[in-house]
Enzyme design. Structure first.
Site, PDB file in Angstrom:
ATOM      1  N   TYR A  51       0.834  -1.082  -0.122  1.00 16.09           N
ATOM      2  CA  TYR A  51       0.091   0.204   0.102  1.00 16.09           C
ATOM      3  C   TYR A  51       0.717   1.260   0.095  1.00 16.09           C
ATOM      4  O   TYR A  51       0.296   2.360  -0.100  1.00 16.09           O
ATOM      5  CB  TYR A  51      -1.033   0.073   1.162  1.00 16.09           C
ATOM      6  CG  TYR A  51      -2.014  -1.041   1.241  1.00 16.09           C
ATOM      7  CD1 TYR A  51      -2.036  -1.963   0.405  1.00 16.09           C
ATOM      8  CD2 TYR A  51      -2.564  -1.353   2.497  1.00 16.09           C
ATOM      9  CE1 TYR A  51      -3.013  -3.003   0.410  1.00 16.09           C
ATOM     10  CE2 TYR A  51      -3.427  -2.379   2.625  1.00 16.09           C
ATOM     11  CZ  TYR A  51      -3.736  -3.139   1.527  1.00 16.09           C
ATOM     12  OH  TYR A  51      -4.575  -4.259   1.650  1.00 16.09           O
ATOM     13  N   HIS A 109       0.765 -11.752   1.766  1.00 17.78           N
ATOM     14  CA  HIS A 109      -0.396 -11.009   1.033  1.00 17.78           C
ATOM     15  C   HIS A 109      -1.286 -11.758   0.108  1.00 17.78           C
ATOM     16  O   HIS A 109      -2.354 -11.722   0.027  1.00 17.78           O
ATOM     17  CB  HIS A 109       0.176  -9.652   0.375  1.00 17.78           C
ATOM     18  CG  HIS A 109      -0.612  -8.609   0.010  1.00 17.78           C
ATOM     19  ND1 HIS A 109      -0.334  -7.435   0.162  1.00 17.78           N
ATOM     20  CD2 HIS A 109      -2.047  -8.494  -0.111  1.00 17.78           C
ATOM     21  CE1 HIS A 109      -1.604  -6.647  -0.136  1.00 17.78           C
ATOM     22  NE2 HIS A 109      -2.459  -7.368  -0.071  1.00 17.78           N
ATOM     23  N   PRO A 199     -15.439  -5.595   2.939  1.00 23.09           N
ATOM     24  CA  PRO A 199     -16.809  -5.929   3.228  1.00 23.09           C
ATOM     25  C   PRO A 199     -17.875  -5.379   2.505  1.00 23.09           C
ATOM     26  O   PRO A 199     -19.151  -5.644   2.844  1.00 23.09           O
ATOM     27  CB  PRO A 199     -16.578  -5.668   4.938  1.00 23.09           C
ATOM     28  CG  PRO A 199     -15.498  -4.721   4.948  1.00 23.09           C
ATOM     29  CD  PRO A 199     -14.496  -4.852   3.785  1.00 23.09           C
ATOM     30  N   GLY A 201     -17.577  -4.541  -0.584  1.00 22.52           N
ATOM     31  CA  GLY A 201     -17.622  -4.829  -2.000  1.00 22.52           C
ATOM     32  C   GLY A 201     -16.768  -3.485  -2.655  1.00 22.52           C
ATOM     33  O   GLY A 201     -16.918  -3.251  -3.924  1.00 22.52           O
TER      34      GLY A 201
HETATM   35  N1  NAP Z   1      -5.630  -8.669   1.490  1.00 20.89           N
HETATM   36  C1  NAP Z   1      -5.880  -8.119   0.185  1.00 20.89           C
HETATM   37  O1  NAP Z   1      -5.507  -8.652  -0.676  1.00 20.89           O
HETATM   38  C2  NAP Z   1      -6.985  -6.972   0.145  1.00 20.89           C
HETATM   39  C3  NAP Z   1      -7.472  -6.515  -0.890  1.00 20.89           C
HETATM   40  C4  NAP Z   1      -8.512  -5.526  -0.859  1.00 20.89           C
HETATM   41  C5  NAP Z   1      -8.804  -4.762   0.444  1.00 20.89           C
HETATM   42  N2  NAP Z   1      -7.841  -5.270   1.769  1.00 20.89           N
HETATM   43  C6  NAP Z   1      -8.179  -4.702   2.917  1.00 20.89           C
HETATM   44  O2  NAP Z   1      -9.572  -4.353   3.043  1.00 20.89           O
HETATM   45  C7  NAP Z   1      -9.726  -3.038   3.176  1.00 20.89           C
HETATM   46  C8  NAP Z   1     -11.175  -2.829   2.913  1.00 20.89           C
HETATM   47  O3  NAP Z   1     -11.393  -3.089   1.454  1.00 20.89           O
HETATM   48  P1  NAP Z   1     -11.679  -1.948   0.188  1.00 20.89           P
HETATM   49  O4  NAP Z   1     -10.733  -0.765   0.564  1.00 20.89           O
HETATM   50  O5  NAP Z   1     -11.603  -2.806  -0.892  1.00 20.89           O
HETATM   51  O6  NAP Z   1     -13.254  -1.668   0.346  1.00 20.89           O
HETATM   52  P2  NAP Z   1     -14.586  -1.749   1.307  1.00 20.89           P
HETATM   53  O7  NAP Z   1     -14.116  -1.270   2.679  1.00 20.89           O
HETATM   54  O8  NAP Z   1     -15.372  -2.776   0.925  1.00 20.89           O
HETATM   55  O9  NAP Z   1     -15.088  -0.288   0.599  1.00 20.89           O
HETATM   56  C9  NAP Z   1     -14.540   1.024   0.690  1.00 20.89           C
HETATM   57  C10 NAP Z   1     -15.563   2.060  -0.215  1.00 20.89           C
HETATM   58  O10 NAP Z   1     -16.730   2.169   0.485  1.00 20.89           O
HETATM   59  C11 NAP Z   1     -16.940   3.506   0.860  1.00 20.89           C
HETATM   60  N3  NAP Z   1     -17.376   3.294   2.262  1.00 20.89           N
HETATM   61  C12 NAP Z   1     -17.172   2.875   3.390  1.00 20.89           C
HETATM   62  N4  NAP Z   1     -17.947   2.903   4.239  1.00 20.89           N
HETATM   63  C13 NAP Z   1     -19.043   3.585   3.792  1.00 20.89           C
HETATM   64  C14 NAP Z   1     -20.189   4.129   4.385  1.00 20.89           C
HETATM   65  N5  NAP Z   1     -20.568   4.066   5.650  1.00 20.89           N
HETATM   66  N6  NAP Z   1     -21.095   5.135   3.566  1.00 20.89           N
HETATM   67  C15 NAP Z   1     -20.710   5.042   2.335  1.00 20.89           C
HETATM   68  N7  NAP Z   1     -19.706   4.729   1.687  1.00 20.89           N
HETATM   69  C16 NAP Z   1     -18.750   4.009   2.465  1.00 20.89           C
HETATM   70  C17 NAP Z   1     -15.490   4.137   0.825  1.00 20.89           C
HETATM   71  O11 NAP Z   1     -15.586   5.498   0.537  1.00 20.89           O
HETATM   72  P3  NAP Z   1     -15.229   6.746   1.694  1.00 20.89           P
HETATM   73  O12 NAP Z   1     -13.807   6.590   1.921  1.00 20.89           O
HETATM   74  O13 NAP Z   1     -15.790   7.670   0.988  1.00 20.89           O
HETATM   75  O14 NAP Z   1     -15.947   6.091   2.917  1.00 20.89           O
HETATM   76  C18 NAP Z   1     -14.777   3.353  -0.197  1.00 20.89           C
HETATM   77  O15 NAP Z   1     -15.132   3.720  -1.345  1.00 20.89           O
HETATM   78  C19 NAP Z   1      -8.701  -2.559   2.471  1.00 20.89           C
HETATM   79  O16 NAP Z   1      -8.545  -0.911   2.960  1.00 20.89           O
HETATM   80  C20 NAP Z   1      -7.708  -3.235   2.948  1.00 20.89           C
HETATM   81  O17 NAP Z   1      -6.867  -2.802   4.054  1.00 20.89           O
HETATM   82  C21 NAP Z   1      -7.099  -6.260   1.432  1.00 20.89           C
END
Ligand code: NAP
Length: 294
Positions: A51, A109, A199, A201
């Site tokens: 990251y 990872h 979580p 999506g």
């Molecule tokens: N191990 C791996 O390969 C891997 C892969 C992907 C992700 N991850 C980890 O998982 C974490 C989460 O996954 P992600 O970042 O893909 O996506 P996510 O948490 O599923 O979704 C994030 C998105 O949703 C929006 N959001 C979150 N809460 C909200 C709310 N209450 N109302 C409206 N919009 C909301 C955020 O925008 P705003 O910022 O505007 O709220 C952002 O655009 C990552 O940051 C990372 O730490 C790990």
């Protein structure tokens, strides 16, 4: 309160039941995001070497006003590091970047380098090398818990059979419409805590009108419904947001999805359009540059 809840890893270490994701938050911005998260109640922060924001995450932890042991920090070994020597050296690089003398958890990872993600080639030997490096860093206290991410059953069996310590966590893609139930059952039956990444999506489920109808019934938003769904499956969700209002609402989950609605949500299949993010290996299985890997 969700922020006071924990899971216990197979080694006995307690891990907060929800974590704040930091993927795609820049190194410059992330220290404030971590501090805002701590202020909102988060005690668990998820980052990765890939990251390119470990420095800022470490700064946020160090300037949060809390004692170091009050915050659980996870980072991830770059997916490309599949030999003992470079994997072990990179643990020290992460600690140096963060300005911390230990991290709470480090995960491999991905079982394959991103350029080969799910391409069918075996990296069993390389994963054992990387795992042995994490085991050794764990033994000397640089890492309190070790685990994996994006590992499928066969990848985990390789480590359980040939390693000294079984993975304590598997961090995988899991959200409404994309929930790998068999893998979750397998991990949980082996005592491996399953963390749900993306979580919400990656934001895509927020556009689903059917989910809006169910969320309305509970007087919550779709993000809250999605995170609560993960919790009720026994997963440890890692929602990402840089917005303090979203941070707060994502952990204000004092409601229970009914058994019938859980069955409806579990049956949702596909329908998730990740848009531009489909280019990332974790969402689309295609090639992507390493720095921006999930
Ligand atoms: N191990 C791996 O390969 C891997 C892969 C992907 C992700 N991850 C980890 O998982 C974490 C989460 O996954 P992600 O970042 O893909 O996506 P996510 O948490 O599923 O979704 C994030 C998105 O949703 C929006 N959001 C979150 N809460 C909200 C709310 N209450 N109302 C409206 N919009 C909301 C955020 O925008 P705003 O910022 O505007 O709220 C952002 O655009 C990552 O940051 C990372 O730490 C790990």
């Amino acid at each position: 309160m969700l922020v006071d809840e924990h899971c216990t890893l197979s080694s006995g270490i307690r891990i907060p039941r929800v974590g704040l994701g930091t993927w795609m938050i820049s190194d410059e911005a992330v220290a404030k995001v971590v501090r805002d998260g701590v202020e909102a109640g988060y005690r668990h922060i998820d980052t990765a070497q890939a990251y390119a924001n470990e420095r800022g995450v470490g700064e946020g932890v160090r300037t949060s006003g809390l004692a170091r042991d009050a915050i659980f920090v996870t980072t991830k070994l770059a997916a490309e590091l599949k030999d003992y020597k470079s994997a072990l050296a990179s643990v020290d690089v992460s600690l140096r970047q963060m300005g911390l003398d230990h991290v709470d958890m480090m995960l491999i990872h991905s079982p394959q380098p991103w350029a080969d993600f799910r391409a069918g080639q075996s990296f069993d030997e390389g994963n054992l090398e990387a795992w042995r490096a994490l085991e050794d860093a764990h033994k000397v206290g640089k890492i309190r818990a070790i685990g994996v991410s994006n590992f499928e059953r066969a990848d985990i069996e390789n480590l359980i059979t040939n390693g000294s310590v079984a993975p304590m966590v598997n961090q995988i893609l899991a959200h409404i419409g994309s929930t790998p139930f068999d893998l979750i059952d397998y991990c949980q039956s082996e005592g491996i805590v399953v963390e749900a990444y993306s979580p919400v999506g990656h934001g895509a489920v927020l556009k689903n009108a059917n989910l809006a109808g169910i969320a309305d019934k509970y007087g919550v938003g779709i993000a809250q419904l999605s995170i609560r769904y993960c919790l009720q499956l026994g997963l440890l969700p890692l929602p990402k947001t840089a917005n303090p209002d979203h941070m707060r609402s994502n952990i204000a989950l004092d409601f229970e999805i009914s058994g019938a609605d859980m069955e409806t949500l579990k049956a949702v299949q596909g329908g998730t359009d990740y848009g531009e993010a489909s280019a990332f290996p974790v969402f689309g299985k295609t090639r992507q540059v390493e720095q921006s890997a999930g």
